[in-house]
Design a protein around this motif. Structure first.
Motif, PDB file in Angstrom:
ATOM      1  N   GLY A 141      55.951  42.549  27.100  1.00 27.65           N
ATOM      2  CA  GLY A 141      55.877  42.509  28.615  1.00 27.65           C
ATOM      3  C   GLY A 141      54.570  42.383  29.374  1.00 27.65           C
ATOM      4  N   THR A 142      54.585  42.250  30.606  1.00 27.61           N
ATOM      5  CA  THR A 142      53.443  42.092  31.325  1.00 27.61           C
ATOM      6  C   THR A 142      53.122  43.157  32.507  1.00 27.61           C
ATOM      7  OG1 THR A 142      53.397  39.764  30.850  1.00 27.61           O
ATOM      8  CG2 THR A 142      52.042  40.550  32.515  1.00 27.61           C
ATOM      9  N   PHE A 143      52.017  43.621  32.362  1.00 27.34           N
ATOM     10  CA  PHE A 143      51.458  44.395  33.554  1.00 27.34           C
ATOM     11  C   PHE A 143      50.693  43.486  34.358  1.00 27.34           C
ATOM     12  CE2 PHE A 143      48.846  48.681  34.925  1.00 27.34           C
ATOM     13  CZ  PHE A 143      49.486  48.343  36.015  1.00 27.34           C
ATOM     14  N   PHE A 144      51.044  43.313  35.659  1.00 34.57           N
ATOM     15  CA  PHE A 144      50.283  42.591  36.578  1.00 34.57           C
ATOM     16  C   PHE A 144      49.457  43.081  37.806  1.00 34.57           C
ATOM     17  CE2 PHE A 144      50.220  40.026  40.722  1.00 34.57           C
ATOM     18  CZ  PHE A 144      49.652  38.918  40.393  1.00 34.57           C
ATOM     19  N   ILE A 145      48.329  43.394  37.932  1.00 30.29           N
ATOM     20  CA  ILE A 145      47.500  43.985  38.781  1.00 30.29           C
ATOM     21  C   ILE A 145      46.771  42.931  39.770  1.00 30.29           C
ATOM     22  CG2 ILE A 145      45.998  45.470  39.427  1.00 30.29           C
ATOM     23  CD1 ILE A 145      46.085  46.747  36.503  1.00 30.29           C
ATOM     24  N   CYS A 146      46.994  42.864  40.995  1.00 27.39           N
ATOM     25  CA  CYS A 146      46.592  41.995  41.986  1.00 27.39           C
ATOM     26  C   CYS A 146      45.601  42.920  42.987  1.00 27.39           C
ATOM     27  CB  CYS A 146      47.312  41.149  42.563  1.00 27.39           C
ATOM     28  SG  CYS A 146      46.839  39.788  43.841  1.00 27.39           S
ATOM     29  N   ASN A 147      44.565  42.743  43.133  1.00 28.76           N
ATOM     30  CA  ASN A 147      43.411  43.767  44.260  1.00 28.76           C
ATOM     31  C   ASN A 147      42.217  43.127  44.428  1.00 28.76           C
ATOM     32  OD1 ASN A 147      44.052  46.051  41.861  1.00 28.76           O
ATOM     33  ND2 ASN A 147      42.303  44.946  42.147  1.00 28.76           N
ATOM     34  N   GLU A 148      41.470  43.607  45.533  1.00 24.35           N
ATOM     35  CA  GLU A 148      40.075  43.458  45.312  1.00 24.35           C
ATOM     36  C   GLU A 148      39.477  44.281  44.158  1.00 24.35           C
ATOM     37  OE1 GLU A 148      38.498  44.623  49.194  1.00 24.35           O
ATOM     38  OE2 GLU A 148      40.194  43.306  50.327  1.00 24.35           O
ATOM     39  N   CYS A 149      38.177  43.902  44.041  1.00 23.48           N
ATOM     40  CA  CYS A 149      37.373  44.795  42.929  1.00 23.48           C
ATOM     41  C   CYS A 149      36.291  45.150  43.391  1.00 23.48           C
ATOM     42  CB  CYS A 149      37.157  43.597  41.855  1.00 23.48           C
ATOM     43  SG  CYS A 149      36.525  44.133  40.305  1.00 23.48           S
ATOM     44  N   GLY A 150      36.102  46.296  42.790  1.00 24.81           N
ATOM     45  CA  GLY A 150      34.613  47.214  42.985  1.00 24.81           C
ATOM     46  C   GLY A 150      33.408  46.135  42.492  1.00 24.81           C
ATOM     47  N   SER A 151      32.160  46.891  42.631  1.00 24.90           N
ATOM     48  CA  SER A 151      32.165  48.128  43.225  1.00 24.90           C
ATOM     49  C   SER A 151      31.382  48.116  44.565  1.00 24.90           C
ATOM     50  CB  SER A 151      31.227  49.106  42.224  1.00 24.90           C
ATOM     51  OG  SER A 151      29.860  48.251  42.264  1.00 24.90           O
ATOM     52  N   GLY A 152      31.388  49.098  45.267  1.00 23.77           N
ATOM     53  CA  GLY A 152      30.831  49.183  46.559  1.00 23.77           C
ATOM     54  C   GLY A 152      31.648  48.574  47.702  1.00 23.77           C
ATOM     55  N   ASN A 153      33.031  48.436  47.504  1.00 26.10           N
ATOM     56  CA  ASN A 153      33.872  48.074  48.453  1.00 26.10           C
ATOM     57  C   ASN A 153      33.653  48.803  49.687  1.00 26.10           C
ATOM     58  OD1 ASN A 153      36.638  47.843  49.923  1.00 26.10           O
ATOM     59  ND2 ASN A 153      36.541  46.090  48.402  1.00 26.10           N
ATOM     60  N   PRO A 154      33.469  48.411  50.728  1.00 26.91           N
ATOM     61  CA  PRO A 154      33.252  48.787  52.343  1.00 26.91           C
ATOM     62  C   PRO A 154      34.402  49.808  52.561  1.00 26.91           C
ATOM     63  CG  PRO A 154      33.734  46.577  52.492  1.00 26.91           C
ATOM     64  CD  PRO A 154      33.531  46.778  51.084  1.00 26.91           C
ATOM     65  N   TRP A 155      35.673  49.737  52.045  1.00 35.35           N
ATOM     66  CA  TRP A 155      36.955  50.251  52.579  1.00 35.35           C
ATOM     67  C   TRP A 155      36.865  51.580  51.916  1.00 35.35           C
ATOM     68  CZ3 TRP A 155      39.852  49.291  56.581  1.00 35.35           C
ATOM     69  CH2 TRP A 155      39.819  47.907  57.067  1.00 35.35           C
ATOM     70  N   GLU A 156      36.223  51.964  50.791  1.00 35.97           N
ATOM     71  CA  GLU A 156      36.209  53.037  50.107  1.00 35.97           C
ATOM     72  C   GLU A 156      35.489  54.238  50.966  1.00 35.97           C
ATOM     73  OE1 GLU A 156      35.731  52.306  45.319  1.00 35.97           O
ATOM     74  OE2 GLU A 156      33.877  52.179  46.512  1.00 35.97           O
TER      75      GLU A 156
END
Length: 205
Positions: A141-156
């Motif tokens: 089976g497959t684990f699918f992750i979709c998101n922005e990537c670090g580092s230094g993301n301003p939302w943090e």
């Protein structure tokens, strides 16, 4: 509670507003990522951190004979997702559970695919959560992750408890959790899509 903290765990009226905003604004990234996700018409899918349920609705369309379940630790998110997908719930093709990813109620080796759209930012122990995802996936089976990537993301710096993992952090946590093949895609906007497959060794035993 600051309004932006509702991105982590929506609560109250502000949380309801945030969940509806996320349903509207996060669709572009999800649509981009789903082009890399093969789904059989009868797939069994679990959406972790399902938010307001917009991605569940899309997944249900992509596997018309399948089942899509969702989990989110926010009561506001779970309620919104149920309302959005009430037709599929009535048809026994969908169920939404309120709870954390680190301890899922679902049976082992039941799902073909587990998805996580813009949610691993808030998972406190990635290897532990990923191991639980691995448990509920079928071999292969497959684990699918979709998101922005670090580092230094301003939302943090704006959202308490948020951490945007780098590709290296994701790969390390997935490997520690027992995943084998790991495939990564990225675009010019800093969006990243990860597909990690559960070892098929169990199928050969």
């Amino acid at each position: 509670m600051a309004f932006l903290d509702n991105t982590r765990k929506p609560v109250g009226f502000g949380g309801k507003v945030m969940v509806r905003m996320m349903n509207l604004l996060h669709g572009t990234m999800a649509h981009w990522g789903m082009q890399f996700l093969p789904l059989a018409p009868d797939a069994r899918v679990l959406d972790c951190g399902c938010g307001g349920g917009a991605n569940i609705r899309t997944l249900l369309k992509k596997c018309p004979q399948g089942i899509v379940k969702g989990v989110d630790y926010s009561a506001v998110s779970a309620e919104t997702a149920r309302k959005l997908n009430q037709r599929a719930i009535a048809d026994n093709r969908c169920a939404i559970w309120q709870g954390g990813v680190e301890r899922l109620i679902f049976a082992s080796a039941w799902f073909d695919v587990v998805t996580a759209f813009e949610t691993v930012y808030f998972w406190q122990d990635l290897p532990r959560c990923f191991a639980e995802v691995n448990r509920v996936l079928k071999p292969g089976g497959t684990f699918f992750i979709c998101n922005e990537c670090g580092s230094g993301n301003p939302w943090e710096s704006r959202v308490d408890g948020m951490h945007v993992p780098t590709d290296d952090e994701l790969r390390a946590a997935l490997t520690q959790a027992g995943f084998g093949s790991i495939e990564m895609h990225a675009n010019k906007y800093g969006w990243h899509c990860v597909l990690a497959r559960k070892d098929t060794a169990e199928c050969r035993q």
